[in-house]
Design a protein around this motif. Structure first.
Motif, PDB file in Angstrom:
ATOM      1  N   SER A 204       0.819  -1.200   0.000  1.00  0.00           N
ATOM      2  CA  SER A 204       0.000   0.000   0.000  1.00  0.00           C
ATOM      3  C   SER A 204       0.866   1.268   0.000  1.00  0.00           C
ATOM      4  N   LEU A 205       1.900   1.302   0.840  1.00  0.00           N
ATOM      5  CA  LEU A 205       2.768   2.486   0.868  1.00  0.00           C
ATOM      6  C   LEU A 205       3.559   2.607  -0.436  1.00  0.00           C
ATOM      7  N   ALA A 206       4.021   1.480  -0.953  1.00  0.00           N
ATOM      8  CA  ALA A 206       4.754   1.523  -2.229  1.00  0.00           C
ATOM      9  C   ALA A 206       3.853   2.077  -3.336  1.00  0.00           C
ATOM     10  N   GLY A 207       2.571   1.711  -3.297  1.00  0.00           N
ATOM     11  CA  GLY A 207       1.627   2.213  -4.301  1.00  0.00           C
ATOM     12  C   GLY A 207       1.515   3.730  -4.254  1.00  0.00           C
ATOM     13  N   ILE A 208       1.454   4.268  -3.044  1.00  0.00           N
ATOM     14  CA  ILE A 208       1.312   5.724  -2.883  1.00  0.00           C
ATOM     15  C   ILE A 208       2.586   6.434  -3.355  1.00  0.00           C
ATOM     16  N   ILE A 209       3.729   5.875  -3.006  1.00  0.00           N
ATOM     17  CA  ILE A 209       5.006   6.481  -3.416  1.00  0.00           C
ATOM     18  C   ILE A 209       5.182   6.357  -4.939  1.00  0.00           C
ATOM     19  N   ALA A 210       4.745   5.227  -5.484  1.00  0.00           N
ATOM     20  CA  ALA A 210       4.857   5.028  -6.937  1.00  0.00           C
ATOM     21  C   ALA A 210       4.024   6.064  -7.703  1.00  0.00           C
ATOM     22  N   GLU A 211       2.863   6.408  -7.138  1.00  0.00           N
ATOM     23  CA  GLU A 211       2.021   7.448  -7.777  1.00  0.00           C
ATOM     24  C   GLU A 211       2.802   8.754  -7.878  1.00  0.00           C
ATOM     25  N   ARG A 212       3.468   9.070  -6.789  1.00  0.00           N
ATOM     26  CA  ARG A 212       4.230  10.318  -6.749  1.00  0.00           C
ATOM     27  C   ARG A 212       5.403  10.261  -7.744  1.00  0.00           C
ATOM     28  N   ARG A 213       6.034   9.105  -7.799  1.00  0.00           N
ATOM     29  CA  ARG A 213       7.153   8.894  -8.718  1.00  0.00           C
ATOM     30  C   ARG A 213       6.646   9.015 -10.169  1.00  0.00           C
TER      31      ARG A 213
ATOM     32  N   PRO B  97      12.236  21.487   4.763  1.00  0.00           N
ATOM     33  CA  PRO B  97      10.972  21.410   5.496  1.00  0.00           C
ATOM     34  C   PRO B  97      10.558  19.961   5.747  1.00  0.00           C
ATOM     35  N   VAL B  98       9.845  19.748   6.848  1.00  0.00           N
ATOM     36  CA  VAL B  98       9.502  18.389   7.277  1.00  0.00           C
ATOM     37  C   VAL B  98       8.005  18.291   7.574  1.00  0.00           C
ATOM     38  N   VAL B  99       7.405  17.190   7.148  1.00  0.00           N
ATOM     39  CA  VAL B  99       6.032  16.890   7.570  1.00  0.00           C
ATOM     40  C   VAL B  99       6.054  15.536   8.276  1.00  0.00           C
ATOM     41  N   LEU B 100       5.491  15.528   9.473  1.00  0.00           N
ATOM     42  CA  LEU B 100       5.419  14.318  10.289  1.00  0.00           C
ATOM     43  C   LEU B 100       3.962  13.864  10.303  1.00  0.00           C
ATOM     44  N   ALA B 101       3.710  12.627   9.849  1.00  0.00           N
ATOM     45  CA  ALA B 101       2.311  12.190   9.755  1.00  0.00           C
ATOM     46  C   ALA B 101       2.200  10.693   9.957  1.00  0.00           C
ATOM     47  N   SER B 102       0.973  10.251  10.106  1.00  0.00           N
ATOM     48  CA  SER B 102       0.709   8.821  10.231  1.00  0.00           C
ATOM     49  C   SER B 102       0.835   8.160   8.854  1.00  0.00           C
ATOM     50  N   ALA B 103       1.342   6.923   8.837  1.00  0.00           N
ATOM     51  CA  ALA B 103       1.442   6.199   7.558  1.00  0.00           C
ATOM     52  C   ALA B 103       0.057   6.033   6.944  1.00  0.00           C
ATOM     53  N   ALA B 104      -0.972   5.992   7.790  1.00  0.00           N
ATOM     54  CA  ALA B 104      -2.347   5.877   7.275  1.00  0.00           C
ATOM     55  C   ALA B 104      -2.727   7.125   6.471  1.00  0.00           C
ATOM     56  N   ASP B 105      -2.064   8.240   6.746  1.00  0.00           N
ATOM     57  CA  ASP B 105      -2.337   9.490   6.028  1.00  0.00           C
ATOM     58  C   ASP B 105      -1.284   9.767   4.962  1.00  0.00           C
ATOM     59  N   ALA B 106      -0.537   8.746   4.550  1.00  0.00           N
ATOM     60  CA  ALA B 106       0.602   8.978   3.649  1.00  0.00           C
ATOM     61  C   ALA B 106       0.204   9.736   2.381  1.00  0.00           C
ATOM     62  N   ARG B 107      -0.911   9.325   1.774  1.00  0.00           N
ATOM     63  CA  ARG B 107      -1.290   9.979   0.511  1.00  0.00           C
ATOM     64  C   ARG B 107      -1.572  11.461   0.749  1.00  0.00           C
ATOM     65  N   SER B 108      -2.304  11.758   1.792  1.00  0.00           N
ATOM     66  CA  SER B 108      -2.619  13.157   2.112  1.00  0.00           C
ATOM     67  C   SER B 108      -1.351  13.935   2.417  1.00  0.00           C
ATOM     68  N   ALA B 109      -0.449  13.328   3.200  1.00  0.00           N
ATOM     69  CA  ALA B 109       0.786  14.031   3.581  1.00  0.00           C
ATOM     70  C   ALA B 109       1.624  14.349   2.342  1.00  0.00           C
ATOM     71  N   LEU B 110       1.703  13.410   1.418  1.00  0.00           N
ATOM     72  CA  LEU B 110       2.518  13.632   0.219  1.00  0.00           C
ATOM     73  C   LEU B 110       1.889  14.668  -0.706  1.00  0.00           C
ATOM     74  N   SER B 111       0.581  14.835  -0.612  1.00  0.00           N
ATOM     75  CA  SER B 111      -0.051  15.787  -1.519  1.00  0.00           C
ATOM     76  C   SER B 111      -0.281  17.149  -0.864  1.00  0.00           C
ATOM     77  N   GLY B 112       0.252  17.344   0.329  1.00  0.00           N
ATOM     78  CA  GLY B 112       0.213  18.675   0.936  1.00  0.00           C
ATOM     79  C   GLY B 112      -1.044  18.951   1.744  1.00  0.00           C
ATOM     80  N   ALA B 113      -1.860  17.919   1.988  1.00  0.00           N
ATOM     81  CA  ALA B 113      -3.092  18.136   2.760  1.00  0.00           C
ATOM     82  C   ALA B 113      -2.748  18.466   4.211  1.00  0.00           C
ATOM     83  N   ASP B 114      -3.756  18.942   4.898  1.00  0.00           N
ATOM     84  CA  ASP B 114      -3.553  19.463   6.235  1.00  0.00           C
ATOM     85  C   ASP B 114      -3.545  18.346   7.276  1.00  0.00           C
ATOM     86  N   VAL B 115      -2.582  17.459   7.194  1.00  0.00           N
ATOM     87  CA  VAL B 115      -2.488  16.377   8.190  1.00  0.00           C
ATOM     88  C   VAL B 115      -1.150  16.490   8.919  1.00  0.00           C
TER      89      VAL B 115
END
Ligand code: GLU
Length: 377
Positions: free
Chosen positions: A40-49, A240-258
């Motif tokens: 699941s995490l690889a999928g989210i990172i792959a989207e960004r890649r 800059p650093v964003v600290l978030a839950s892995a469950a919110d990985a997609r939101s964190a990578l896309s700049g959402a307010d998490v």
């Protein structure tokens, strides 16, 4: 320092990003890899890649993946067994990442680092070049500490700080720290009445947090101390650093307010010095007189034999050492140019005298200014 861009925006738009994933986000609660979570995490990172960003993954989980395969029921405490677990687990972890990213058409490359190596110029350049080459070839580097050979003396020890140093090494424009906690709280999250801190603009925003138990290193805040330290290292060096839950990985990578966003507080310094200051373990110390402290700390000059009053510990040329003021306070760290056994007869002597008596080789600095980092009080 205010760059005008919020950390979340910076992460969302970064062309080069480091994403750190903690063990608890990849493994089952009792240990052992959870392949679905890796996928699941690889999928989210792959989207960004796929969207064009270069991503370096710093992944923990080698020890947590490996220990059940050794017949152990819990994470080992002893170093040799941790190393054995990491040896078994790292291969399994990488195999899963390889398959997970391949499903999206991406190739991964493994990089295992030790802190000690990274402070030495030739090794540090090697690692930097390898990472650069992999990224240039479109590969997703998966970094971990080289746990199977890293002893306590040469360990970074936690992947949060390792990720901050790697982010700096590759000149990433953002660092995302993913774990099982959804951000930084002003007290232990399981205690009522605590509040998530959404933005950290500088050390002043952490004052209440420290009082709430950051100093207790993991007790209550669950490893938050190393995350805050990693954020401090990265932001002080311009990332800059964003600290978030892995469950919110997609939101964190896309700049959402998490999660918690840590704003930049300083600017880039040479990577090797960042490693020297934050990852290396000093092998000894040099006691300086007041004049040498002023020369090194205020005037940023090299340390010469004339300013050293005593040598502590056992080290060889090239090792990291601490520079101490006359009261014993650490004022800097540096890579020393002499073995500890060579130094005592040279102390307090001028380089000119030493060169005349012993030869030109003895005209060198004890620590060159380019190999020195000042430790802020
Ligand atoms: N390098 C360790 C591992 O892969 C993890 C260190 C950490 O949890 O920060 O198991």
């Amino acid at each position: 320092m205010n760059t005008g861009v919020s950390p979340r925006q910076a992460v969302a738009s970064a062309e080069r990003l480091v994403v750190k994933i903690g063990s608890s986000s990849l493994t089952e609660s009792g240990g052992g890899l959870d392949p679905d979570r890796v996928d699941s995490l690889a999928g989210i990172i792959a989207e960004r890649r796929a969207a064009g960003s270069q991503v370096v993954v710093v992944s923990s989980g080698a020890i947590a993946t490996g220990f059940p395969h050794l017949g152990l029921s819990r994470r080992p405490r002893e170093l040799a067994t941790q190393q054995a677990s990491a040896s078994v687990g790292q291969g399994l972890l990488l195999a899963r990442y390889t398959a997970a990213f391949a499903a999206h058409g991406f190739t991964v490359g493994q990089i295992l680092l030790t802190a000690d190596d990274m402070t030495r110029r030739s090794h540090y350049r090697n690692a930097q070049q390898t990472l650069e080459t992999l990224l240039g070839l479109g590969v997703i580097p998966i970094v971990n500490e080289n746990d199977t050979v890293a002893t306590d003396e040469i360990r970074v020890g936690d992947n949060d700080r390792l990720a901050a140093l790697v982010a700096h090494l590759v000149r990433a424009q953002g660092l995302v720290l993913l774990s099982d906690i959804d951000g930084l709280y002003d007290g232990p999250p399981n205690r009522g009445g605590t509040r998530l801190i959404a933005e950290v603009r500088g050390p002043q925003d952490l004052v209440d947090v420290s009082a709430g138990g950051i100093g207790a290193a993991g007790v209550g805040l669950g490893g938050m101390a190393t995350k805050v330290e990693a954020a401090r290292i990265a932001t002080a060096a311009g990332i800059p650093v964003v600290l978030a839950s892995a469950a919110d990985a997609r939101s964190a990578l896309s700049g959402a307010d998490v999660g918690t966003a840590f704003h930049v507080t300083g600017r880039r310094i040479p990577s090797r010095l960042l490693w020297l200051g934050h990852a290396s373990t000093p092998r000894g110390g040099l006691r300086l007189d007041d004049g040498a402290v002023a020369a090194v700390v205020q005037r940023r000059m090299s340390l010469l034999p004339a300013g050293v009053t005593a040598v502590e510990g056992d080290f060889v040329a090239g090792d990291p050492v601490e520079l101490l003021d006359p009261t014993g306070r650490v004022v800097a760290r540096g890579l020393v140019n002499f073995d500890s056994a060579e130094l005592p007869p040279l102390l307090g002597r001028s380089t000119r005298d030493l060169a005349r008596e012993l030869g030109a080789a003895y005209e060198r600095e004890v620590v060159h200014r380019d190999d020195l980092i000042i430790i802020e009080a």
